[in-house]
Write a protein that holds these residues in place. Structure first.
Motif, PDB file in Angstrom:
ATOM      1  N   GLY A  67       0.816  -1.209   0.000  1.00 23.61           N
ATOM      2  CA  GLY A  67       0.000   0.000   0.000  1.00 23.61           C
ATOM      3  C   GLY A  67       0.849   1.258   0.000  1.00 23.61           C
ATOM      4  N   VAL A  68       1.938   1.250   0.774  1.00 26.78           N
ATOM      5  CA  VAL A  68       2.858   2.395   0.791  1.00 26.78           C
ATOM      6  C   VAL A  68       3.488   2.580  -0.584  1.00 26.78           C
ATOM      7  N   ALA A  69       3.883   1.469  -1.204  1.00 25.98           N
ATOM      8  CA  ALA A  69       4.499   1.545  -2.531  1.00 25.98           C
ATOM      9  C   ALA A  69       3.535   2.140  -3.558  1.00 25.98           C
ATOM     10  N   ARG A  70       2.247   1.799  -3.440  1.00 26.61           N
ATOM     11  CA  ARG A  70       1.266   2.300  -4.414  1.00 26.61           C
ATOM     12  C   ARG A  70       1.047   3.800  -4.267  1.00 26.61           C
ATOM     13  N   VAL A  71       1.313   4.341  -3.070  1.00 26.44           N
ATOM     14  CA  VAL A  71       1.198   5.788  -2.879  1.00 26.44           C
ATOM     15  C   VAL A  71       2.168   6.509  -3.803  1.00 26.44           C
ATOM     16  N   PHE A  72       3.360   5.956  -3.951  1.00 31.17           N
ATOM     17  CA  PHE A  72       4.400   6.592  -4.760  1.00 31.17           C
ATOM     18  C   PHE A  72       4.314   6.183  -6.230  1.00 31.17           C
ATOM     19  N   LYS A  73       3.846   4.969  -6.503  1.00 33.40           N
ATOM     20  CA  LYS A  73       3.734   4.516  -7.892  1.00 33.40           C
ATOM     21  C   LYS A  73       2.505   5.081  -8.595  1.00 33.40           C
ATOM     22  N   GLY A  74       1.432   5.282  -7.838  1.00 31.97           N
ATOM     23  CA  GLY A  74       0.186   5.738  -8.435  1.00 31.97           C
ATOM     24  C   GLY A  74      -0.621   4.584  -8.983  1.00 31.97           C
ATOM     25  N   PRO A  75      -1.731   4.876  -9.655  1.00 32.80           N
ATOM     26  CA  PRO A  75      -2.607   3.819 -10.167  1.00 32.80           C
ATOM     27  C   PRO A  75      -1.913   2.929 -11.191  1.00 32.80           C
ATOM     28  N   GLN A  76      -2.293   1.677 -11.196  1.00 28.26           N
ATOM     29  CA  GLN A  76      -1.754   0.712 -12.159  1.00 28.26           C
ATOM     30  C   GLN A  76      -2.354   0.919 -13.544  1.00 28.26           C
ATOM     31  N   TYR A  77      -3.632   1.324 -13.572  1.00 31.21           N
ATOM     32  CA  TYR A  77      -4.341   1.433 -14.839  1.00 31.21           C
ATOM     33  C   TYR A  77      -4.650   2.882 -15.180  1.00 31.21           C
ATOM     34  N   SER A  78      -4.554   3.195 -16.472  1.00 34.10           N
ATOM     35  CA  SER A  78      -4.892   4.517 -16.986  1.00 34.10           C
ATOM     36  C   SER A  78      -5.972   4.372 -18.054  1.00 34.10           C
TER      37      SER A  78
ATOM     38  N   GLU B  83     -10.392  -6.930   0.160  1.00 33.33           N
ATOM     39  CA  GLU B  83      -8.994  -7.375   0.230  1.00 33.33           C
ATOM     40  C   GLU B  83      -8.052  -6.290  -0.262  1.00 33.33           C
ATOM     41  N   ALA B  84      -8.444  -5.621  -1.349  1.00 36.68           N
ATOM     42  CA  ALA B  84      -7.573  -4.606  -1.940  1.00 36.68           C
ATOM     43  C   ALA B  84      -7.448  -3.369  -1.058  1.00 36.68           C
ATOM     44  N   ILE B  85      -8.542  -2.998  -0.367  1.00 38.87           N
ATOM     45  CA  ILE B  85      -8.551  -1.764   0.403  1.00 38.87           C
ATOM     46  C   ILE B  85      -7.897  -1.925   1.775  1.00 38.87           C
ATOM     47  N   ALA B  86      -7.591  -3.157   2.166  1.00 40.06           N
ATOM     48  CA  ALA B  86      -7.031  -3.421   3.492  1.00 40.06           C
ATOM     49  C   ALA B  86      -5.765  -2.617   3.789  1.00 40.06           C
TER      50      ALA B  86
ATOM     51  N   ALA C 242      -3.526   6.097  -0.809  1.00 40.38           N
ATOM     52  CA  ALA C 242      -3.596   4.666  -1.109  1.00 40.38           C
ATOM     53  C   ALA C 242      -5.024   4.257  -1.433  1.00 40.38           C
ATOM     54  N   ARG C 243      -5.972   4.799  -0.692  1.00 40.47           N
ATOM     55  CA  ARG C 243      -7.382   4.485  -0.948  1.00 40.47           C
ATOM     56  C   ARG C 243      -7.797   4.988  -2.333  1.00 40.47           C
ATOM     57  N   GLN C 244      -7.353   6.189  -2.703  1.00 35.17           N
ATOM     58  CA  GLN C 244      -7.681   6.729  -4.025  1.00 35.17           C
ATOM     59  C   GLN C 244      -7.130   5.832  -5.133  1.00 35.17           C
ATOM     60  N   VAL C 245      -5.872   5.410  -4.991  1.00 35.09           N
ATOM     61  CA  VAL C 245      -5.229   4.581  -6.010  1.00 35.09           C
ATOM     62  C   VAL C 245      -5.931   3.234  -6.138  1.00 35.09           C
ATOM     63  N   ILE C 246      -6.239   2.631  -4.998  1.00 32.79           N
ATOM     64  CA  ILE C 246      -6.895   1.320  -5.006  1.00 32.79           C
ATOM     65  C   ILE C 246      -8.279   1.404  -5.627  1.00 32.79           C
ATOM     66  N   GLU C 247      -9.040   2.435  -5.256  1.00 28.38           N
ATOM     67  CA  GLU C 247     -10.380   2.599  -5.815  1.00 28.38           C
ATOM     68  C   GLU C 247     -10.310   2.834  -7.327  1.00 28.38           C
ATOM     69  N   SER C 248      -9.316   3.597  -7.757  1.00 25.65           N
ATOM     70  CA  SER C 248      -9.159   3.861  -9.182  1.00 25.65           C
ATOM     71  C   SER C 248      -8.894   2.575  -9.957  1.00 25.65           C
TER      72      SER C 248
ATOM     73  N   ALA D 279     -11.828  -0.006 -10.287  1.00 26.59           N
ATOM     74  CA  ALA D 279     -12.905   0.321 -11.219  1.00 26.59           C
ATOM     75  C   ALA D 279     -12.872  -0.562 -12.454  1.00 26.59           C
ATOM     76  N   ILE D 280     -11.712  -1.123 -12.772  1.00 22.55           N
ATOM     77  CA  ILE D 280     -11.617  -1.959 -13.967  1.00 22.55           C
ATOM     78  C   ILE D 280     -12.434  -3.241 -13.809  1.00 22.55           C
ATOM     79  N   TYR D 281     -12.596  -3.703 -12.556  1.00 20.37           N
ATOM     80  CA  TYR D 281     -13.419  -4.893 -12.329  1.00 20.37           C
ATOM     81  C   TYR D 281     -14.888  -4.590 -12.584  1.00 20.37           C
ATOM     82  N   HIS D 282     -15.301  -3.378 -12.292  1.00 20.10           N
ATOM     83  CA  HIS D 282     -16.695  -2.998 -12.524  1.00 20.10           C
ATOM     84  C   HIS D 282     -16.971  -2.830 -14.017  1.00 20.10           C
ATOM     85  N   VAL D 283     -15.943  -2.458 -14.772  1.00 24.44           N
ATOM     86  CA  VAL D 283     -16.096  -2.418 -16.228  1.00 24.44           C
ATOM     87  C   VAL D 283     -16.436  -3.815 -16.745  1.00 24.44           C
ATOM     88  N   VAL D 284     -15.712  -4.814 -16.246  1.00 27.89           N
ATOM     89  CA  VAL D 284     -15.964  -6.207 -16.639  1.00 27.89           C
ATOM     90  C   VAL D 284     -17.405  -6.591 -16.305  1.00 27.89           C
TER      91      VAL D 284
END
Length: 287
Positions: free
Chosen positions: A62-73, A161-164, A231-237, A240-245
């Motif tokens: 979660g800390v790493a994702r704060v600096f990396k940002g969202p995985q998907y664009s 699980e993702a938001i933990a 971290a919550r913003q990145v995870i929620e972003s 969203a790809i699962y909801h597209v599916v």
């Protein structure tokens, strides 16, 4: 990038203005290692008590994702719409047996191979393939609302699980001010043991104790709390790809027109990730 910039600004503004106003930064730096050791050690110990190895690994992720940002664009969300739409087209136009070849071994599928970034997300591929496998083995007689219920349950589990990690960071942020008070109280206890010392020595010792309270509050509201929010913003972003599916599969099972299927998937995305309708529709027509 923005997280690192924010940290630099925070440190410069807090300690820089303190120094410019005539504060003795040397006294703070002298007390910093001890107070940080107490607060940091207590925080780490509490995290170990309250988590297993997987939980700690999630927290670091979660800390790493704060600096990396969202995985998907935006292009990735566009690719996801294309991928699932192609699979649903096979289900409607061809045979479920043909679709089964793709979903049973997606890594050997020429359709999935067109989207290597999506294919690397095991959770995403699992949600797609497991849901379509359920449709295939049911010979297409499933109620779309039943499929939607199953997917909602799966997505809720995935989200929890993702938001933990964000929740764990927020819990740590909530605890840090109290841990700062613990460090400060220990400093006061130390000061009381040297009550016979001259005022200038007692003043320095009291100042060192107060650094503990300062650090606890600064770490909580200046560092860990904002990290939890980011971290919550990145995870929620990314989630969203699962909801597209889900939207494409459910809307397709309802046999909605293709433009409506597209809009069901596209409209639920935030503006920064939302492809233009014409881009989606033209891309699907081109395939």
């Amino acid at each position: 990038m923005f997280a690192a910039i924010g940290i630099v600004i925070l440190l410069v503004m807090v300690f820089g203005i303190f120094t410019l106003s005539g504060g003795n930064i040397g006294a703070v730096m002298q007390a910093l290692p001890i107070e940080m050791g107490i607060i940091g050690g207590a925080a780490i110990g509490g995290l170990i008590v309250g988590n297993n190895a997987d939980g700690l690994k999630q927290l670091l992720g979660g800390v790493a994702r704060v600096f990396k940002g969202p995985q998907y664009s935006k292009p990735d969300f566009l690719d996801c719409i294309f991928l699932v739409s192609k699979l649903m087209k096979i289900l409607r136009s061809d045979s479920p047996l043909i679709l089964e070849k793709h979903i049973e071994d997606p890594h050997s599928s020429i359709i999935f191979a067109e989207y290597p970034k999506l294919l690397a997300d095991e959770k995403l591929i699992s949600i797609i393939c497991d849901t379509l496998r359920l449709v295939v083995v049911s010979s297409g007689i499933l109620d779309p609302y039943a499929v939607e219920d199953v997917m909602d349950n799966s997505l809720k589990t995935t989200h929890d699980e993702a938001i933990a990690p964000a929740d764990k960071l927020q819990n740590l942020a909530d605890a840090l001010p109290a841990l700062g008070i613990v460090a400060a109280v220990l400093g006061v206890v130390k000061t009381m043991g040297a009550i016979d010392q001259p005022p200038e020595i007692l003043g320095a010792m009291i100042g060192s104790a107060l650094v503990g309270t300062f650090l606890g509050v600064l770490l909580s509201y200046g560092f860990v709390g904002p990290m939890a929010g980011r971290a919550r913003q990145v995870i929620e972003s990314d989630n969203a790809i699962y909801h597209v599916v889900k939207q494409i599969i459910v809307a397709s099972l309802h046999r909605h027109p293709q433009p409506l299927v597209i809009e069901a998937a596209r409209s639920g995305l935030i503006r920064t990730n939302q492809p233009a309708f014409v881009d989606v529709f033209d891309g699907i027509r081109g395939n």
